[in-house]
Design a protein around this motif. Sequence first.
Motif, PDB file in Angstrom:
ATOM      1  N   MET A   1      46.945  37.371  38.788  1.00  0.00           N
ATOM      2  CA  MET A   1      47.034  39.084  38.891  1.00  0.00           C
ATOM      3  C   MET A   1      45.359  39.443  38.900  1.00  0.00           C
ATOM      4  O   MET A   1      44.736  38.759  37.817  1.00  0.00           O
ATOM      5  CB  MET A   1      47.961  39.810  37.932  1.00  0.00           C
ATOM      6  N   LYS A   2      44.627  40.146  39.523  1.00  0.00           N
ATOM      7  CA  LYS A   2      43.996  40.740  39.285  1.00  0.00           C
ATOM      8  C   LYS A   2      43.225  41.842  38.946  1.00  0.00           C
ATOM      9  O   LYS A   2      44.424  42.650  39.005  1.00  0.00           O
ATOM     10  CB  LYS A   2      42.870  40.974  40.839  1.00  0.00           C
ATOM     11  N   THR A   3      42.228  41.763  38.174  1.00  0.00           N
ATOM     12  CA  THR A   3      41.974  43.366  38.322  1.00  0.00           C
ATOM     13  C   THR A   3      40.957  44.391  38.888  1.00  0.00           C
ATOM     14  O   THR A   3      39.834  43.755  39.182  1.00  0.00           O
ATOM     15  CB  THR A   3      41.511  43.507  36.583  1.00  0.00           C
ATOM     16  N   LEU A   4      41.280  45.008  39.106  1.00  0.00           N
ATOM     17  CA  LEU A   4      40.080  46.225  40.065  1.00  0.00           C
ATOM     18  C   LEU A   4      39.425  47.242  39.049  1.00  0.00           C
ATOM     19  O   LEU A   4      40.207  47.467  38.427  1.00  0.00           O
ATOM     20  CB  LEU A   4      40.632  47.010  41.133  1.00  0.00           C
ATOM     21  N   CYS A   5      38.405  46.955  39.299  1.00  0.00           N
ATOM     22  CA  CYS A   5      37.168  48.059  37.784  1.00  0.00           C
ATOM     23  C   CYS A   5      36.294  49.150  38.306  1.00  0.00           C
ATOM     24  O   CYS A   5      35.928  48.822  39.098  1.00  0.00           O
ATOM     25  CB  CYS A   5      37.153  46.644  36.701  1.00  0.00           C
ATOM     26  N   LEU A   6      37.426  50.006  37.781  1.00  0.00           N
ATOM     27  CA  LEU A   6      36.730  51.465  38.227  1.00  0.00           C
ATOM     28  C   LEU A   6      35.979  52.347  36.610  1.00  0.00           C
ATOM     29  O   LEU A   6      36.952  53.329  36.400  1.00  0.00           O
ATOM     30  CB  LEU A   6      36.876  52.183  39.044  1.00  0.00           C
ATOM     31  N   LEU A   7      34.784  51.930  36.506  1.00  0.00           N
ATOM     32  CA  LEU A   7      34.453  52.601  35.378  1.00  0.00           C
ATOM     33  C   LEU A   7      32.716  53.324  36.038  1.00  0.00           C
ATOM     34  O   LEU A   7      32.497  52.532  36.606  1.00  0.00           O
ATOM     35  CB  LEU A   7      34.139  51.400  33.687  1.00  0.00           C
ATOM     36  N   ASN A   8      31.323  53.399  34.960  1.00  0.00           N
ATOM     37  CA  ASN A   8      30.547  53.620  35.441  1.00  0.00           C
ATOM     38  C   ASN A   8      29.433  52.554  34.616  1.00  0.00           C
ATOM     39  O   ASN A   8      28.444  52.873  34.495  1.00  0.00           O
ATOM     40  CB  ASN A   8      30.433  55.040  34.580  1.00  0.00           C
ATOM     41  N   LYS A  10      30.064  48.025  33.982  1.00  0.00           N
ATOM     42  CA  LYS A  10      30.559  46.710  33.860  1.00  0.00           C
ATOM     43  C   LYS A  10      31.266  46.047  32.527  1.00  0.00           C
ATOM     44  O   LYS A  10      31.125  47.447  31.321  1.00  0.00           O
ATOM     45  CB  LYS A  10      29.237  45.474  34.025  1.00  0.00           C
ATOM     46  N   LEU A  11      32.007  45.787  32.795  1.00  0.00           N
ATOM     47  CA  LEU A  11      33.424  45.248  31.382  1.00  0.00           C
ATOM     48  C   LEU A  11      32.022  44.167  30.608  1.00  0.00           C
ATOM     49  O   LEU A  11      31.036  43.540  30.930  1.00  0.00           O
ATOM     50  CB  LEU A  11      34.238  44.497  32.194  1.00  0.00           C
ATOM     51  N   THR A  12      32.392  44.454  28.907  1.00  0.00           N
ATOM     52  CA  THR A  12      32.499  43.325  28.471  1.00  0.00           C
ATOM     53  C   THR A  12      32.463  42.483  28.347  1.00  0.00           C
ATOM     54  O   THR A  12      33.625  42.448  28.593  1.00  0.00           O
ATOM     55  CB  THR A  12      32.097  44.599  26.599  1.00  0.00           C
ATOM     56  N   LEU A  13      31.410  41.480  27.198  1.00  0.00           N
ATOM     57  CA  LEU A  13      32.749  40.078  27.053  1.00  0.00           C
ATOM     58  C   LEU A  13      34.097  39.796  26.371  1.00  0.00           C
ATOM     59  O   LEU A  13      34.611  39.758  26.965  1.00  0.00           O
ATOM     60  CB  LEU A  13      32.139  38.882  26.328  1.00  0.00           C
ATOM     61  N   ASN A  14      34.126  41.160  25.674  1.00  0.00           N
ATOM     62  CA  ASN A  14      35.309  41.487  24.558  1.00  0.00           C
ATOM     63  C   ASN A  14      36.334  42.394  25.779  1.00  0.00           C
ATOM     64  O   ASN A  14      37.428  41.786  25.568  1.00  0.00           O
ATOM     65  CB  ASN A  14      34.909  42.669  23.693  1.00  0.00           C
ATOM     66  N   GLN A  15      36.260  42.443  27.001  1.00  0.00           N
ATOM     67  CA  GLN A  15      36.995  43.154  27.733  1.00  0.00           C
ATOM     68  C   GLN A  15      37.590  42.236  28.170  1.00  0.00           C
ATOM     69  O   GLN A  15      38.248  42.318  28.758  1.00  0.00           O
ATOM     70  CB  GLN A  15      36.556  45.046  27.717  1.00  0.00           C
ATOM     71  N   ILE A  16      36.961  41.668  29.373  1.00  0.00           N
ATOM     72  CA  ILE A  16      36.969  40.413  29.489  1.00  0.00           C
ATOM     73  C   ILE A  16      37.839  39.657  28.599  1.00  0.00           C
ATOM     74  O   ILE A  16      38.631  39.590  29.866  1.00  0.00           O
ATOM     75  CB  ILE A  16      36.470  39.239  30.085  1.00  0.00           C
ATOM     76  N   ALA A  17      37.701  38.707  27.679  1.00  0.00           N
ATOM     77  CA  ALA A  17      38.135  38.652  27.410  1.00  0.00           C
ATOM     78  C   ALA A  17      39.940  39.054  26.797  1.00  0.00           C
ATOM     79  O   ALA A  17      41.209  38.558  26.384  1.00  0.00           O
ATOM     80  CB  ALA A  17      37.785  37.798  26.532  1.00  0.00           C
ATOM     81  N   ASP A  18      39.634  39.330  26.279  1.00  0.00           N
ATOM     82  CA  ASP A  18      41.653  40.822  26.707  1.00  0.00           C
ATOM     83  C   ASP A  18      42.239  41.431  27.619  1.00  0.00           C
ATOM     84  O   ASP A  18      43.259  40.828  27.838  1.00  0.00           O
ATOM     85  CB  ASP A  18      41.214  42.136  26.216  1.00  0.00           C
ATOM     86  N   LEU A  19      41.498  41.525  28.250  1.00  0.00           N
ATOM     87  CA  LEU A  19      41.643  41.331  30.254  1.00  0.00           C
ATOM     88  C   LEU A  19      42.736  39.768  30.035  1.00  0.00           C
ATOM     89  O   LEU A  19      44.153  39.551  30.928  1.00  0.00           O
ATOM     90  CB  LEU A  19      41.050  41.585  31.642  1.00  0.00           C
ATOM     91  N   GLU A  20      41.960  38.285  30.469  1.00  0.00           N
ATOM     92  CA  GLU A  20      42.797  37.454  30.561  1.00  0.00           C
ATOM     93  C   GLU A  20      43.586  37.061  30.082  1.00  0.00           C
ATOM     94  O   GLU A  20      44.476  36.366  29.391  1.00  0.00           O
ATOM     95  CB  GLU A  20      41.851  36.745  30.217  1.00  0.00           C
ATOM     96  N   GLN A  21      43.589  36.773  28.076  1.00  0.00           N
ATOM     97  CA  GLN A  21      44.477  36.835  27.021  1.00  0.00           C
ATOM     98  C   GLN A  21      45.480  37.649  27.058  1.00  0.00           C
ATOM     99  O   GLN A  21      46.531  37.457  27.064  1.00  0.00           O
ATOM    100  CB  GLN A  21      43.815  36.981  25.712  1.00  0.00           C
ATOM    101  N   TRP A  23      46.196  40.778  29.550  1.00  0.00           N
ATOM    102  CA  TRP A  23      47.133  40.758  30.519  1.00  0.00           C
ATOM    103  C   TRP A  23      47.182  39.835  31.351  1.00  0.00           C
ATOM    104  O   TRP A  23      47.665  40.239  32.417  1.00  0.00           O
ATOM    105  CB  TRP A  23      46.028  41.914  31.066  1.00  0.00           C
ATOM    106  N   HIS A  24      46.699  38.859  31.335  1.00  0.00           N
ATOM    107  CA  HIS A  24      46.950  37.462  32.484  1.00  0.00           C
ATOM    108  C   HIS A  24      46.164  37.510  33.319  1.00  0.00           C
ATOM    109  O   HIS A  24      46.233  37.296  34.288  1.00  0.00           O
ATOM    110  CB  HIS A  24      48.121  37.455  32.456  1.00  0.00           C
ATOM    111  N   SER A  25      44.890  38.287  33.452  1.00  0.00           N
ATOM    112  CA  SER A  25      44.434  38.940  34.669  1.00  0.00           C
ATOM    113  C   SER A  25      43.395  37.817  35.132  1.00  0.00           C
ATOM    114  O   SER A  25      42.879  36.672  34.015  1.00  0.00           O
ATOM    115  CB  SER A  25      42.666  40.024  34.308  1.00  0.00           C
ATOM    116  N   LYS A  26      43.720  37.256  36.570  1.00  0.00           N
ATOM    117  CA  LYS A  26      42.725  35.901  36.418  1.00  0.00           C
ATOM    118  C   LYS A  26      41.207  35.881  37.251  1.00  0.00           C
ATOM    119  O   LYS A  26      40.390  35.314  37.293  1.00  0.00           O
ATOM    120  CB  LYS A  26      43.166  35.219  37.562  1.00  0.00           C
ATOM    121  N   GLU A  27      40.742  37.755  37.467  1.00  0.00           N
ATOM    122  CA  GLU A  27      39.868  38.342  38.589  1.00  0.00           C
ATOM    123  C   GLU A  27      39.642  38.977  38.385  1.00  0.00           C
ATOM    124  O   GLU A  27      40.373  40.248  38.200  1.00  0.00           O
ATOM    125  CB  GLU A  27      40.238  37.711  39.627  1.00  0.00           C
TER     126      GLU A  27
END
Length: 127
Positions: A1-8, A10-21, A23-27
């Motif tokens: 599964m991937k994550t499409l990101c529409l924010l103003n 870029k994601l922070t390192l904590n947000q990326i870790a949350d998505l991976e751990q 939400w099981h996002s791979k990309e």
Amino acid sequence: MKTLCLLNHKLTLNQIADLEQNWHSKEIVYPPEEIALMWSNIPPENVKSDAVHKVALWLKANSTAGDLFIIQGEFGSTFRLVDFALKNNLVPIYATTKRIARESCNGEKVQREYIFEHVCFKRYEYY
């Protein structure tokens, strides 16, 4: 599964870790620069922005059912795209934060600074 990101931003390192751990996002996929600029500059007097249509086209071309879609921004446009995502089997989510205020005094001047710290992502859902 991937994550499409529409924010103003870029994601922070904590947000990326949350998505991976959690939400099981791979990309993580960000929109092209043209769409990102349109999204971050929606005119307040414009009821229906071209940005919404362009984002919807970008989502259709770059997502599959079950992909995550992080979206935050101008309220009306965000609402329309969350509705689009839900109707097209995407999982729209948003970031929640805790706000930490710091205040300092310098003579008669008081300065307040806010730091926003990521807590988690939550799903947009119909009532």
